[in-house]
Design an enzyme around this catalytic site. Structure first.
Site, PDB file in Angstrom:
ATOM      1  N   HIS A   1       0.722  -1.422  -0.138  1.00  0.00           N
ATOM      2  CA  HIS A   1      -0.051   0.018   0.063  1.00  0.00           C
ATOM      3  C   HIS A   1       0.855   1.268   0.041  1.00  0.00           C
ATOM      4  CE1 HIS A   1      -2.982  -2.794   2.111  1.00  0.00           C
ATOM      5  NE2 HIS A   1      -3.788  -2.484   1.170  1.00  0.00           N
TER       6      HIS A   1
ATOM      7  N   LYS B   1     -15.718  -6.567   7.735  1.00  0.00           N
ATOM      8  CA  LYS B   1     -16.719  -6.699   8.634  1.00  0.00           C
ATOM      9  C   LYS B   1     -16.133  -6.557  10.060  1.00  0.00           C
ATOM     10  CE  LYS B   1     -20.516  -8.438   5.992  1.00  0.00           C
ATOM     11  NZ  LYS B   1     -20.740  -9.549   5.361  1.00  0.00           N
TER      12      LYS B   1
ATOM     13  N   ARG C   1      -2.441  -6.571  -7.910  1.00  0.00           N
ATOM     14  CA  ARG C   1      -1.073  -7.435  -7.613  1.00  0.00           C
ATOM     15  C   ARG C   1      -1.048  -8.598  -8.729  1.00  0.00           C
ATOM     16  NH1 ARG C   1      -3.011  -8.200  -1.481  1.00  0.00           N
ATOM     17  NH2 ARG C   1      -4.871  -7.697  -2.704  1.00  0.00           N
TER      18      ARG C   1
ATOM     19  N   SER D   1      -2.899  -7.507   3.519  1.00  0.00           N
ATOM     20  CA  SER D   1      -3.131  -7.187   4.966  1.00  0.00           C
ATOM     21  C   SER D   1      -3.317  -8.635   5.725  1.00  0.00           C
ATOM     22  CB  SER D   1      -4.308  -6.335   4.993  1.00  0.00           C
ATOM     23  OG  SER D   1      -3.884  -5.242   4.347  1.00  0.00           O
TER      24      SER D   1
HETATM   25  P1  ADP Z   1      -9.835  -3.196  -0.334  1.00  0.00           P
HETATM   26  O1  ADP Z   1     -10.577  -3.775   0.940  1.00  0.00           O
HETATM   27  O2  ADP Z   1     -10.785  -1.937  -0.569  1.00  0.00           O
HETATM   28  O3  ADP Z   1      -9.495  -3.709  -1.546  1.00  0.00           O
HETATM   29  P2  ADP Z   1      -7.378  -3.119   0.728  1.00  0.00           P
HETATM   30  O4  ADP Z   1      -6.489  -2.446   1.782  1.00  0.00           O
HETATM   31  O5  ADP Z   1      -7.007  -4.696   0.521  1.00  0.00           O
HETATM   32  O6  ADP Z   1      -8.579  -2.451   0.131  1.00  0.00           O
HETATM   33  O7  ADP Z   1      -6.430  -2.582  -0.815  1.00  0.00           O
HETATM   34  C1  ADP Z   1      -6.505  -1.466  -1.297  1.00  0.00           C
HETATM   35  C2  ADP Z   1      -5.920  -1.179  -2.749  1.00  0.00           C
HETATM   36  O8  ADP Z   1      -4.409  -1.510  -2.553  1.00  0.00           O
HETATM   37  C3  ADP Z   1      -6.571  -2.388  -3.542  1.00  0.00           C
HETATM   38  O9  ADP Z   1      -6.437  -1.493  -4.952  1.00  0.00           O
HETATM   39  C4  ADP Z   1      -5.315  -3.423  -3.655  1.00  0.00           C
HETATM   40  O10 ADP Z   1      -5.319  -3.956  -4.922  1.00  0.00           O
HETATM   41  C5  ADP Z   1      -4.188  -2.634  -3.474  1.00  0.00           C
HETATM   42  N1  ADP Z   1      -3.201  -3.419  -2.648  1.00  0.00           N
HETATM   43  C6  ADP Z   1      -3.139  -4.226  -1.729  1.00  0.00           C
HETATM   44  N2  ADP Z   1      -1.933  -4.895  -1.509  1.00  0.00           N
HETATM   45  C7  ADP Z   1      -1.095  -4.607  -2.270  1.00  0.00           C
HETATM   46  C8  ADP Z   1       0.206  -4.629  -2.482  1.00  0.00           C
HETATM   47  N3  ADP Z   1       1.204  -5.571  -1.917  1.00  0.00           N
HETATM   48  N4  ADP Z   1       0.758  -3.971  -3.630  1.00  0.00           N
HETATM   49  C9  ADP Z   1      -0.128  -2.993  -4.554  1.00  0.00           C
HETATM   50  N5  ADP Z   1      -1.307  -2.962  -4.421  1.00  0.00           N
HETATM   51  C10 ADP Z   1      -1.704  -3.685  -3.294  1.00  0.00           C
END
Ligand code: ADP
Length: 159
Positions: free
Chosen positions: A17, A41, A90, A128
């Protein structure tokens, strides 16, 4: 001035992120990182905690604003008069989910564009949910999360 919203759950924010956010600041004049209150949730961190962690990490970046939002992203973007959403991809399953989300947002708000950045190879395996397990079971997380995130997550998972 070009402004984009980078929305997500960020529960917790990972180095993947942070990389997307940092690269976003090279493209846009200002980036609003929008923490989704209801996206997950049973989040480990409250939205307030996630906002506080991200604010601490980006404290020295004046062009990054951290906020929380509840409800639809398109509404949040409309309220802030922002026309670009920044998301990361990803792999193929992200692509499937993200393309559906982008099309749904476009249908609801035709003036809103979603821009994607490909995850860098060294971050493409990080999520995450995996991070939570790595820290919960005392694995090596240093290359996947910021030290502030690691400390908060350890405190949280031990309490
Ligand atoms: P959501 O629940 O809205 O998917 P996330 O916090 O999981 O939110 O992810 C937010 C954004 O970051 C999404 O577009 C996701 O694809 C991207 N993302 C998550 N992990 C990574 C990563 N390791 N590298 C690049 N982008 C990521």
């Amino acid at each position: 001035m070009t402004v984009a919203i980078c929305p997500g759950s960020f529960d917790p924010p990972t180095n993947g992120h942070l990389n997307i956010i940092e690269r976003g600041t090279q493209i846009f004049d200002r980036l609003i990182v929008a923490v989704a209150v209801n996206a997950s949730k049973a989040p480990v961190f409250s939205a307030d905690d996630r906002v506080a962690i991200l604010r601490e990490i980006f404290a020295n970046k004046p062009n990054v604003t951290i906020d929380a939002f509840e409800g639809l992203m398109v509404e949040y973007a409309r309220q802030h008069n922002v026309h670009v959403i920044l998301r990361g991809i990803r792999n193929l399953s992200d692509y499937e989910y993200e393309s559906q989300l982008a099309l749904a947002n476009k249908a609801m708000s035709p003036g809103l564009e979603t821009i994607f950045l490909m995850a860098e190879g060294r971050y493409a395996h990080i999520s995450s949910s995996i991070i939570k397990d790595v820290v919960r079971y005392s694995g090596k997380a240093a290359e996947m999360i910021h030290p502030i995130v690691e400390q908060r997550l350890r405190e949280k998972l031990r309490s």
